[in-house]
Write a protein that holds these residues in place. Structure first.
Motif, PDB file in Angstrom:
ATOM      1  N   UNK A  59       0.375  -1.150   0.069  1.00 39.87           N
ATOM      2  CA  UNK A  59      -0.241   0.387  -0.202  1.00 39.87           C
ATOM      3  C   UNK A  59       0.792   0.895   0.406  1.00 39.87           C
ATOM      4  N   UNK A  60       1.625   1.285   0.756  1.00 46.55           N
ATOM      5  CA  UNK A  60       2.742   2.500   0.861  1.00 46.55           C
ATOM      6  C   UNK A  60       3.884   2.634  -0.461  1.00 46.55           C
ATOM      7  N   UNK A  61       3.803   1.137  -1.175  1.00 45.71           N
ATOM      8  CA  UNK A  61       4.321   1.362  -2.791  1.00 45.71           C
ATOM      9  C   UNK A  61       3.732   2.293  -3.762  1.00 45.71           C
ATOM     10  N   UNK A  62       1.986   1.785  -3.710  1.00 42.10           N
ATOM     11  CA  UNK A  62       1.075   2.245  -4.993  1.00 42.10           C
ATOM     12  C   UNK A  62       1.122   3.431  -4.429  1.00 42.10           C
ATOM     13  N   UNK A  63       1.213   4.117  -2.993  1.00 40.66           N
ATOM     14  CA  UNK A  63       1.196   5.647  -2.946  1.00 40.66           C
ATOM     15  C   UNK A  63       2.238   6.387  -2.887  1.00 40.66           C
ATOM     16  N   UNK A  64       3.273   5.672  -3.247  1.00 37.44           N
ATOM     17  CA  UNK A  64       4.622   6.746  -4.013  1.00 37.44           C
ATOM     18  C   UNK A  64       4.724   6.261  -5.559  1.00 37.44           C
ATOM     19  N   UNK A  65       3.943   5.190  -5.858  1.00 35.61           N
ATOM     20  CA  UNK A  65       3.793   5.703  -7.490  1.00 35.61           C
ATOM     21  C   UNK A  65       2.563   6.234  -7.444  1.00 35.61           C
ATOM     22  N   UNK A  66       1.829   6.597  -6.750  1.00 34.78           N
ATOM     23  CA  UNK A  66       0.998   7.796  -7.253  1.00 34.78           C
ATOM     24  C   UNK A  66       1.493   8.905  -7.075  1.00 34.78           C
ATOM     25  N   UNK A  67       2.408   9.011  -5.824  1.00 36.57           N
ATOM     26  CA  UNK A  67       3.277  10.663  -5.460  1.00 36.57           C
ATOM     27  C   UNK A  67       3.698  10.938  -6.670  1.00 36.57           C
ATOM     28  N   UNK A  68       5.059  10.177  -7.507  1.00 35.76           N
ATOM     29  CA  UNK A  68       6.239   9.938  -7.912  1.00 35.76           C
ATOM     30  C   UNK A  68       5.839   9.921  -9.541  1.00 35.76           C
TER      31      UNK A  68
END
Ligand code: ATP
Ligand code: ATP
Ligand code: MG
Ligand code: MG
Ligand code: MG
Ligand code: MG
Length: 258
Positions: A59-68
């Protein structure tokens, strides 16, 4: 008192060193949990694989892709995640310390923020931290080899850990279990699991055996996730547990890294 008029900003700045990542190469930022052996003990992660802990990482990795936006692919296993930036990326003018610190701190704060969603009945006992590094890969094939290397590592560790923890849970000490597994090959480990514990290694959940890949969808797809089923839209970030060692995955998904 000091005469601040004498401070020369250019001189002070000259001590900063250039840390630009090689242009037009794929930048991989790999983060890894600091002392997660202890962190997973203190927070009583299930051994060998705590599925909720893996889902929190995802879930954190998904958030990272959504941010960057420039991150086009990520691969995670255990307490680590590799983030691949497109080769033309000009994120932070390719300054490695800025890229690494921004991704690592965003991941870490998301981990803390989302902890309660994944562990509603477990208190976060101390602040987790992650370290990060960046490596440039100059060709597509070397990049795929890098990702394959991480998945091979996932496979080898998971197979070892599955045997180790089955032996421990069956009453052996940790030292006895270690000695028992010393020098065993893949086939012997699979046989041990199947004969002694009735476990077919290949029937274990994909998330444990394959790790997790995160990328944006090229087109909308229907998703079946246990009881929840729905639709994911084009461009949405998705998690999959695919074989990324075989080149057919990359041939079927040419949009991800090209
Ligand atoms: P370092 O700070 O050097 O990275 P570390 O203790 O984090 O030290 P790693 O090699 O990164 O060592 O290994 C991470 C450890 O975290 C694993 O060995 C495992 O014990 C634990 N761990 C991580 N994720 C999980 C999980 N989902 N389920 C169970 N244990 C986990
Ligand atoms: P960048 O990502 O490039 O650093 P930034 O928006 O963080 O962009 P900075 O130059 O770091 O820009 O400036 C931080 C800004 O955050 C300040 O300009 C101010 O608006 C705000 N800020 C930070 N701390 C405080 C504070 N304690 N009180 C009020 N505003 C603050
Ligand atoms: Mg480490
Ligand atoms: Mg670690
Ligand atoms: Mg690790
Ligand atoms: Mg700032």
């Amino acid at each position: 008192t000091k005469d601040i008029g004498k401070i020369e900003p250019d001189f002070i700045r000259s001590f900063q060193f250039e840390n630009k990542l090689l242009p037009l190469t794929w930048v991989v930022v790999r983060i890894d949990g600091c002392h997660f052996h202890r962190f997973s003990d203190v927070h009583e992660f299930e051994k060998p694989n705590d599925e909720q802990a893996l889902k929190l990482m995802n879930s954190c990795a998904v958030a990272v892709l959504e941010e960057f936006e420039d991150i086009h692919f990520a691969y995670g296993v255990s307490d680590e995640y590799s983030f691949v930036l497109k080769k033309e990326s000009e994120l932070y003018k390719r300054q490695s310390s800025k890229i690494i610190s921004a991704i690592t701190s965003f991941f870490t704060s998301t981990y803390v923020l989302q902890w309660g969603e994944f562990f509603p009945h477990k208190e976060l006992k101390y602040p987790p931290s992650f370290d990060g590094r960046a490596v440039c890969y100059p060709t597509y094939n070397i990049l795929l080899d890098y990702l394959a290397w991480r998945q091979v590592d996932c496979h080898i560790n998971n197979q070892y850990n599955t045997c180790f923890w089955m032996l421990v849970k069956s009453g052996k000490t940790k030292t006895q279990s270690q000695d028992y597994l010393k020098g065993t090959q893949t086939r012997e480990k699979n046989e041990l699991l199947s004969r002694q514990f009735g476990i077919e290694y290949n029937s274990l959940p994909l998330i444990f055996r394959m790790g997790s890949s995160v990328f944006r969808l090229k087109e909308a797809v229907a998703v079946e996730n246990g009881v929840v089923s729905g639709k994911k839209l084009e461009g949405e970030v998705a998690v999959d547990h695919c074989n990324i060692i075989e080149h057919c995955f990359w041939e079927e998904h040419p949009h991800i890294l090209n």
